[in-house]
Design a protein around this motif. Sequence first.
Motif, PDB file in Angstrom:
ATOM      1  N   VAL A  76      69.946  11.864  34.118  1.00 13.58           N
ATOM      2  CA  VAL A  76      69.833  10.971  32.957  1.00 13.58           C
ATOM      3  C   VAL A  76      68.360  10.974  32.534  1.00 13.58           C
ATOM      4  CG1 VAL A  76      70.124   8.635  32.074  1.00 13.58           C
ATOM      5  CG2 VAL A  76      71.721   9.547  33.787  1.00 13.58           C
TER       6      VAL A  76
ATOM      7  N   SER B 184      75.226  16.756  40.705  1.00 15.57           N
ATOM      8  CA  SER B 184      74.883  15.459  40.122  1.00 15.57           C
ATOM      9  C   SER B 184      74.611  15.583  38.621  1.00 15.57           C
ATOM     10  CB  SER B 184      73.663  14.878  40.824  1.00 15.57           C
ATOM     11  OG  SER B 184      72.542  15.739  40.661  1.00 15.57           O
ATOM     12  N   ILE B 185      74.322  14.431  37.987  1.00 14.65           N
ATOM     13  CA  ILE B 185      74.021  14.371  36.561  1.00 14.65           C
ATOM     14  C   ILE B 185      72.625  13.787  36.387  1.00 14.65           C
ATOM     15  CG2 ILE B 185      74.663  13.332  34.340  1.00 14.65           C
ATOM     16  CD1 ILE B 185      77.546  13.258  35.307  1.00 14.65           C
TER      17      ILE B 185
ATOM     18  N   GLU C  30      68.571  10.603  38.766  1.00 14.20           N
ATOM     19  CA  GLU C  30      69.872  11.089  39.204  1.00 14.20           C
ATOM     20  C   GLU C  30      70.881   9.967  38.984  1.00 14.20           C
ATOM     21  OE1 GLU C  30      72.122  12.736  43.250  1.00 14.20           O
ATOM     22  OE2 GLU C  30      69.952  12.355  43.246  1.00 14.20           O
ATOM     23  N   LYS C  31      71.890  10.195  38.158  1.00 14.14           N
ATOM     24  CA  LYS C  31      72.814   9.151  37.740  1.00 14.14           C
ATOM     25  C   LYS C  31      73.490   8.491  38.939  1.00 14.14           C
ATOM     26  CE  LYS C  31      76.511   8.179  34.449  1.00 14.14           C
ATOM     27  NZ  LYS C  31      77.391   8.716  33.376  1.00 14.14           N
TER      28      LYS C  31
ATOM     29  N   GLN D  70      69.834  10.915  27.064  1.00 12.51           N
ATOM     30  CA  GLN D  70      70.764  12.040  27.201  1.00 12.51           C
ATOM     31  C   GLN D  70      71.113  12.256  28.666  1.00 12.51           C
ATOM     32  OE1 GLN D  70      69.812  15.662  25.099  1.00 12.51           O
ATOM     33  NE2 GLN D  70      68.627  14.573  23.521  1.00 12.51           N
ATOM     34  N   GLU D  71      72.330  12.767  28.901  1.00 11.53           N
ATOM     35  CA  GLU D  71      72.790  13.083  30.245  1.00 11.53           C
ATOM     36  C   GLU D  71      73.052  14.587  30.338  1.00 11.53           C
ATOM     37  OE1 GLU D  71      76.103  10.723  31.391  1.00 11.53           O
ATOM     38  OE2 GLU D  71      75.010   8.808  31.232  1.00 11.53           O
ATOM     39  N   PHE D  72      72.670  15.176  31.485  1.00  9.97           N
ATOM     40  CA  PHE D  72      72.793  16.614  31.690  1.00  9.97           C
ATOM     41  C   PHE D  72      73.463  16.884  33.037  1.00  9.97           C
ATOM     42  CE2 PHE D  72      69.226  15.959  28.906  1.00  9.97           C
ATOM     43  CZ  PHE D  72      69.343  16.957  27.940  1.00  9.97           C
ATOM     44  N   PRO D  73      74.732  17.318  33.044  1.00 11.65           N
ATOM     45  CA  PRO D  73      75.356  17.729  34.313  1.00 11.65           C
ATOM     46  C   PRO D  73      74.610  18.941  34.880  1.00 11.65           C
ATOM     47  CG  PRO D  73      77.004  17.414  32.585  1.00 11.65           C
ATOM     48  CD  PRO D  73      75.673  17.388  31.910  1.00 11.65           C
ATOM     49  N   LEU D  74      74.471  18.980  36.201  1.00 13.10           N
ATOM     50  CA  LEU D  74      73.667  20.034  36.819  1.00 13.10           C
ATOM     51  C   LEU D  74      74.313  21.418  36.636  1.00 13.10           C
ATOM     52  CD1 LEU D  74      70.999  19.665  38.190  1.00 13.10           C
ATOM     53  CD2 LEU D  74      72.128  19.805  40.400  1.00 13.10           C
ATOM     54  N   ASN D  75      75.601  21.514  36.947  1.00 10.31           N
ATOM     55  CA  ASN D  75      76.335  22.779  36.744  1.00 10.31           C
ATOM     56  C   ASN D  75      75.583  23.972  37.331  1.00 10.31           C
ATOM     57  OD1 ASN D  75      78.317  21.354  35.392  1.00 10.31           O
ATOM     58  ND2 ASN D  75      77.459  21.771  33.362  1.00 10.31           N
TER      59      ASN D  75
END
Length: 1007
Positions: A71, A68-69, A45-46, A80-85
Amino acid sequence: MKKLFTKVFLIAMLATPAMAQQVTVSGTVTDADSGEPLIGANIVEKGTTNGTVTDYDGNYQVNVSPGSILVISYIGYETQEFPLNNRTTINAKLTLNLEELDEVVVVGYGSVRKSDLTGSVSSVKSEDLVKVPNASPVQALQGKVSGMQVLSPSGDPGAAPVVRLRGVTTLNNNNPLFVVDGVIIEQGVSGASGGGTPLDFLNANDIESVEVLKDASATAIFGSRGSNGVIIVTTKTGSKGNTRINFNADYGWEVIANEIDVMNGREFGQYVNDIDLTEPGPYNIDQLPSVNWQDLIYKDYTPIQSYSFSFGGGAEKVNYYLGLGYYSQEGILPKSGLKRMTVKLNTDYEIVNNLTIGTNLSVALKDKKNAPGVVNTALRAWPIDEPYRTDPNTGERVFAEVNGGGNALAAIEYNNSFTKSLESVGNMYATYDFLDGFTFKSSFQFSLGVSKSTSFTPEFFVAPLQQNETSDISKGMSTNSFVLWENTLSYSKEFGVHRINAVGGYTTQEVKSEFLNGSAQNLLRNGETFWYLNSGDGDPLLQTIGNSGAHSSIRSWLFRVNYSLMDKYLFTATYRRDGSSKFGPNNRYGVFPSFAFGWNISDESFFPQMPFLDVMKLRASWGIVGNDKIQYDAQFAQIAQDYGAVFGSNEQYIPGASYSSGGNPNLKWEETSQVDVGLNLTMFNGRLNSDLDYYIKTTNDILVSLEPVGYSGLGAFSSIVYNVASVENRGFEWSLDWQDDIGDVNYRLGFRGSTVQNEVLKLGQDIGVDSLIVAGDLGNGQQVSRSAVGLPIGFFYGYDAIGIFQTSEQVSTTPSLFGQSVGDLIYRDVNDDGVIDANDRVNLGNSIPDFVYGFNMEVGYKGVRVSADFQGQTGVDIYNGKQAVRFGLLNYEEKYTNHWTPSNPTNEDFRAIAGGTNFQPSNYFIEDGSFLRLRTLTVSYSMPNRVLDGTGIQTARIYARGTNLFTVTHFSGYSPDLGASSALDGVIDRGVYPITKVYSVGLNLTF
């Protein structure tokens, strides 16, 4: 194991913080090209230290804060980074980061990009090193590296394996150089001869990777120590982010892998009766007992266990890793075994910007019970003799006299021998980055080993030939220290299409050893508290003491440059200058250069675009490396002080000294030159990787001990070291690896193979000394091995047995040895002079294999994974010395039940006999040592994240494993996987501690 697992599980449960108002996210991390799951990828979790890692199928599950994002990262891949959305499922497909991937190739004094590599280097990762339960990680390299042979001269716990890279290079020490976290280790850390395997102070779970450097381009940077190849070991380190905790447990049971078929009581009785067919035999074979001595001395299902615990992590300026390990193996022979505790500590700390200090430290405490030498005793013991009898005076059960080899159980009872050692290997360093691309590194490296040995035998009587009239004790102590100071300056820079990586430096090292031993007899008591020299009766005639030592040093200058043009044209040049104290002032320094070229052909515009071919790289290298592995004082003539005589009317003893051995002040460096041509291929979108190499490896000015001419005055059976021999090895080696997936099934296949042709080109004929080396002593005065020009090192030499004498007329008309008769071996009259003598002995076989191979396969479906590793060799001969040595009537192997008799006129096995001409060195005792072995078979299961959720455990894996489950071979001994510590001997089975099968279960946990 159950208790230990429960404790770890509860600790993890208690340590898991409550997570309020969090969401659970799960998914799979795979390779974007192949779809292969990435095991151990980091999901964080970033901005926090909260995270997890993927399991063996690439799956993960983590609790994170809403919005959260994530990583997601993996070594060698783009992060790579992935926003939770508002998502609860995130699947990541990571792409290769070629620059990062290339940085993991370690080549000594630094690392290079994989795409820039011009030398022949093979890598073995940590997951392959823990597949074999053994005290040394070296054993796990069997069948994993092309061109590399790992042999087991003994199954004794802690016994050192024999390692050969690209054949037998020299007539003396052929062991490769080991480098652990930058620390150079030329021999075992402790012991009178550097005993033990050079890696047996390490726990395999602490190793990140092993790189095997084979050609001169890769090894020349190590100069005088790289002639037999270099094995670089990199241990695990911590990294910034989560603290990762690992626990591994392995518990197994050992059994003898293969018993040797010897005669039972009835067969032995018939054999004795057949020795003299003219008279009735002494035995009624139907009334004889039958004792299986192997069943009596070998234990079943003895435990072998290994446990390790480690944690590693890091912060902004510091990284750390601590590993603890325990290994225990109780041998299948009573009073044999090994216990070892290990500690591994790796740290680095950035003091100020660009200045970092670090430490790599390994410590091992070992306690070894030395195996009683009863293997041959049991094989030779008469199977009609019981091990115990009843004492007529006391009625007690006591050991009985056993004909043949003696009473093996009594020998075990009265054997008490053990060795304890403390070993430490460390590297303390500092690095400073300055200007643009420059790094200065200074490191202090050391290894220190201290060992103590004790051997006690009480007073006992079993039989006239098996007794000890007075108790005796012997003690030994050795210290072995190595200190190395290295200072290097490296430079790395890219200029458009140019990339350069260079390193230069100065090193100096010192090696010291000291040995102290003593003995005494007639101790006050037999208890262990009295096992000291002072407990003897004080008679100076029954006491001995000895003290010796060795000291050598090396000073070196080194330089290497790697240059890449447009990522297509690669060049490597290496220079090293070594000075060794083992040579005189005129020849002290040796120069060792190398050059290598690489061409990424597939990057050329003219190269045809083929959908199945990804990468094609051509490599070529040439270089020279050296060897100074001789006694430190070989250059000096020596005086012995143990001479004396009685003089005068009073008959007084006057001590004296005399010339005892010759030296050679003109000794110089042994040099090995090597040419290597290689091809690297990557095909089918990375699913198939292949490396192919052809090499010619020639060693000149080999340092070898030979008997000088008679007029030198040195005396009979004495020798001097000369630079007089040349040896050549040439061969092919290749590796093929395929990996792919079909739906939820993923699989891997790998194959390694190598050939070698060995030949002695020169051996002393230019200076008037012997051009023949005789070796391979069987222990009865017979020597069965030779080394001579035009033939391989250590070839077998003796008579060519071509059949069995069937009639008296055939004996009288056929050349034979004195005393031969019907039923004896017929030896070929090679020179047709009508006489069988020493001139009729010929080359009988070669113990250097023509082909060594290994292959592996692995299949995974969701959490279940099955893997198997095989190894083998062909075109190799073994001399069965335990059959050939006969000093009386002993038990025989079962094959002799088919011996020649008038009613069984076989042409294969000679008549029943207790000794004589049939036991002369001959091809009758040479056997095919080819084999195929299932080295390991593992079935594992990785628990899914839904089961582990909330436990604090990130990954959990359980497995069942079998080791050495079966071996396909025609060899009649315990195992064809034999090695000779001296190449001059060839491979001789003198009766060794058997290799074992191991059945084990294990558990791997990550927190």
